[in-house]
Design an enzyme around this catalytic site. Structure first.
Site, short mmCIF file in Angstrom:
data_model
loop_
_atom_site.label_atom_id
_atom_site.label_comp_id
_atom_site.label_asym_id
_atom_site.label_seq_id
_atom_site.Cartn_x
_atom_site.Cartn_y
_atom_site.Cartn_z
N ARG A 90 0.90 -1.29 0.02
CA ARG A 90 -0.19 -0.07 -0.05
C ARG A 90 0.73 1.11 0.09
O ARG A 90 1.85 1.37 0.73
CB ARG A 90 -1.04 0.06 1.36
CG ARG A 90 -2.14 -0.98 1.05
CD ARG A 90 -3.14 -0.41 0.17
NE ARG A 90 -4.43 -1.43 0.09
CZ ARG A 90 -4.32 -2.36 -0.56
NH1 ARG A 90 -3.24 -2.76 -1.46
NH2 ARG A 90 -5.39 -3.25 -0.84
N GLU A 97 -3.24 7.37 -4.82
CA GLU A 97 -3.14 6.76 -6.30
C GLU A 97 -4.99 6.66 -6.71
O GLU A 97 -5.32 6.38 -7.93
CB GLU A 97 -2.60 5.33 -6.29
CG GLU A 97 -3.55 4.48 -5.53
CD GLU A 97 -2.62 3.05 -5.54
OE1 GLU A 97 -1.63 2.81 -5.28
OE2 GLU A 97 -3.56 2.00 -5.72
N HIS A 124 -0.67 -0.21 -9.94
CA HIS A 124 -1.36 -1.05 -8.81
C HIS A 124 -1.84 -2.02 -9.77
O HIS A 124 -2.99 -2.48 -9.84
CB HIS A 124 -2.47 -0.50 -8.33
CG HIS A 124 -2.68 -1.18 -7.05
ND1 HIS A 124 -3.34 -0.31 -5.75
CD2 HIS A 124 -2.97 -2.40 -6.61
CE1 HIS A 124 -3.56 -1.55 -5.00
NE2 HIS A 124 -3.21 -2.70 -5.38
P1 NAD Z 1 -1.51 -11.40 5.22
O1 NAD Z 1 -2.25 -10.92 6.21
O2 NAD Z 1 -1.47 -12.62 4.82
O3 NAD Z 1 0.11 -10.89 5.68
C1 NAD Z 1 0.46 -9.75 6.19
C2 NAD Z 1 1.61 -10.01 7.23
O4 NAD Z 1 1.97 -8.53 7.61
C3 NAD Z 1 1.21 -11.03 8.49
O5 NAD Z 1 2.37 -11.78 8.73
C4 NAD Z 1 1.31 -10.06 9.65
O6 NAD Z 1 1.77 -10.60 10.71
C5 NAD Z 1 2.11 -8.74 9.26
N1 NAD Z 1 1.80 -7.49 9.97
C6 NAD Z 1 0.59 -6.92 10.13
N2 NAD Z 1 0.92 -5.85 10.73
C7 NAD Z 1 2.36 -5.69 10.87
C8 NAD Z 1 3.08 -4.78 11.64
N3 NAD Z 1 2.46 -3.69 12.21
N4 NAD Z 1 4.59 -4.84 11.67
C9 NAD Z 1 4.85 -6.09 10.99
N5 NAD Z 1 4.22 -7.07 10.37
C10 NAD Z 1 2.81 -6.66 10.38
O7 NAD Z 1 -1.58 -10.55 3.92
P2 NAD Z 1 -1.12 -10.63 2.35
O8 NAD Z 1 -2.00 -11.47 1.78
O9 NAD Z 1 0.41 -11.36 2.52
O10 NAD Z 1 -1.08 -9.17 1.84
C11 NAD Z 1 -0.21 -8.16 2.41
C12 NAD Z 1 -0.92 -6.61 1.93
O11 NAD Z 1 -0.30 -6.80 0.44
C13 NAD Z 1 -2.40 -6.62 2.15
O12 NAD Z 1 -2.54 -6.12 3.06
C14 NAD Z 1 -2.47 -5.57 0.57
O13 NAD Z 1 -2.42 -4.28 1.39
C15 NAD Z 1 -1.22 -5.85 -0.20
N6 NAD Z 1 -1.76 -6.28 -1.63
C16 NAD Z 1 -1.36 -5.57 -2.52
C17 NAD Z 1 -1.75 -5.87 -3.73
C18 NAD Z 1 -1.34 -5.36 -4.95
O14 NAD Z 1 -1.76 -5.61 -6.28
N7 NAD Z 1 -0.44 -4.41 -5.12
C19 NAD Z 1 -2.14 -7.28 -4.01
C20 NAD Z 1 -2.67 -7.88 -2.86
C21 NAD Z 1 -2.48 -7.44 -1.63
#
Ligand code: NAD
Length: 327
Positions: free
Chosen positions: A232, A261, A293
């Protein structure tokens, strides 16, 4: 059951219709984001499904609750565009989307490699018949350390994909639950900043992670660090990363997301005056690769996202177990 789907893109339409037919749902498709102006399109619906451009603030949640719409299912994995406190206090359930992490993880590795090999410059030069080598020298991943922040589904998949390159992988994450076979070394954020040649962000956007990459964090990083953000935009303070590029503290940036964005990415805005100076300024640097994105955007993911928008509403209304139920 009735569902209104907002922000429906042409490539999702058939998948949404097929999922609705499969679940025997009456579905209304709406092109743009849900707002106070088009909430009437959800009149009589039991649930709605949205994407990230619908700003589900407290006022919109209240209107949703007033219309007895009981479920908001975002087809995205991130749900930072939904006011969760308002949803809870108004008794509106929220679910997030599901799709395999492979597309985003592969895209992350691509941005890492593009940044390491100065691919943007090579491409631009070739297009102008400039085949000189100056400034294009790269580095090999096997000799480098990659720091992953957030080892959830996507972060772990990135680590798995990177294994073949032979690099060292450090990680900082709230939950430290990665499969030991991935060879991830968990450490403090300070150690990750100090030792990583490349840092890739994979945490959700929350009050804890908003602007985590700011001047204070950048100052702790190695000179010439490569930063990758496929999570993000608001995880990074844009003014501070611009300063990092200008002072050459940051060696390269690979950004699939950027703050503000919304309303720009995923649209053709060629003839418009865009009011996002940081986006335009960052884009002109030779060592900054920015995409709109699209890390998620694969046929496989789009199909799953559409299905998730329907299935999550149905599961919620039927009170079935659902790992994607957020509240
Ligand atoms: P997920 O929930 O499986 O993993 C998130 C990880 O972040 C977890 O391991 C959690 O422990 C960790 N985390 C949460 N808060 C934290 C903090 N304060 N400090 C350290 N670690 C922390 O999520 P995911 O499926 O791996 O996706 C991650 C992110 O990627 C999503 O939340 C989304 O915003 C982003 N995303 C972007 C796209 C894109 O097209 N660019 C697509 C999908 C997801």
């Amino acid at each position: 059951m009735k569902i209104t789907a907002y922000e429906v893109r042409p490539d999702e339409k058939d998948y949404l219709l097929a999922a609705a037919q499969q679940e025997q749902i009456e579905i209304t498709l709406v092109q743009g984001p849900m707002t106070q102006d088009n909430i009437d399109r959800a009149e009589g619906a039991d649930g709605i499904t949205i994407l990230g451009d619908t700003k589900m603030d407290a006022a919109l949640i209240e209107e949703t609750a007033k219309r007895r719409i009981r479920v908001v299912a975002t087809r995205t994995i991130g749900y930072d565009h939904i006011d969760m406190n308002a949803a809870k206090s108004n008794g509106v359930h929220v679910c997030n989307g599901y799709y395999d992490p492979d597309g985003v993880a592969e895209y992350t590795v691509m941005l890492i490699l593009m940044s390491l090999r100065n691919y943007k410059q090579a491409l631009f030069r070739g297009n102008a018949n400039d085949y000189s080598l100056g400034g294009l020298i790269g580095r090999e991943l096997r000799n480098l350390t990659v720091g992953i922040i957030g080892t959830g589904k996507i972060g772990q998949k990135v680590a798995q994909n990177l294994q073949g390159f032979g690099c060292r992988i450090l990680a900082y994450s709230r939950r430290q639950n990665a499969d030991p076979a991935l060879g991830i070394e968990y450490c403090s954020l300070e150690e990750l900043y100090a030792k990583s040649d490349i840092i890739s962000l994979h945490t959700p956007l929350s009050n804890q992670t908003r602007y985590m990459i700011d001047k204070k964090a950048i100052d702790q990083m190695k000179d010439g660090v490569i930063l990758i953000n496929c999570a993000r935009g608001e995880l990074m303070r844009v003014d501070d990363i611009i300063e990092g590029i200008e002072t050459r503290k940051i060696g390269a940036l690979g950004l699939d997301v950027i703050e503000h964005e919304e309303g720009i990415y995923h649209m053709d805005r060629r003839s418009d005056i865009l009011a996002n100076r940081n986006m335009a300024y960052l884009r002109q640097f030779p060592n900054v690769t920015m995409t709109q994105h699209i890390a998620f955007y694969t046929e496989e993911a789009v199909k799953s996202m559409a299905e998730s928008g329907i299935v999550n509403v149905v599961k919620c209304l039927k009170k079935q177990d659902n790992p994607n139920l957020i509240c």
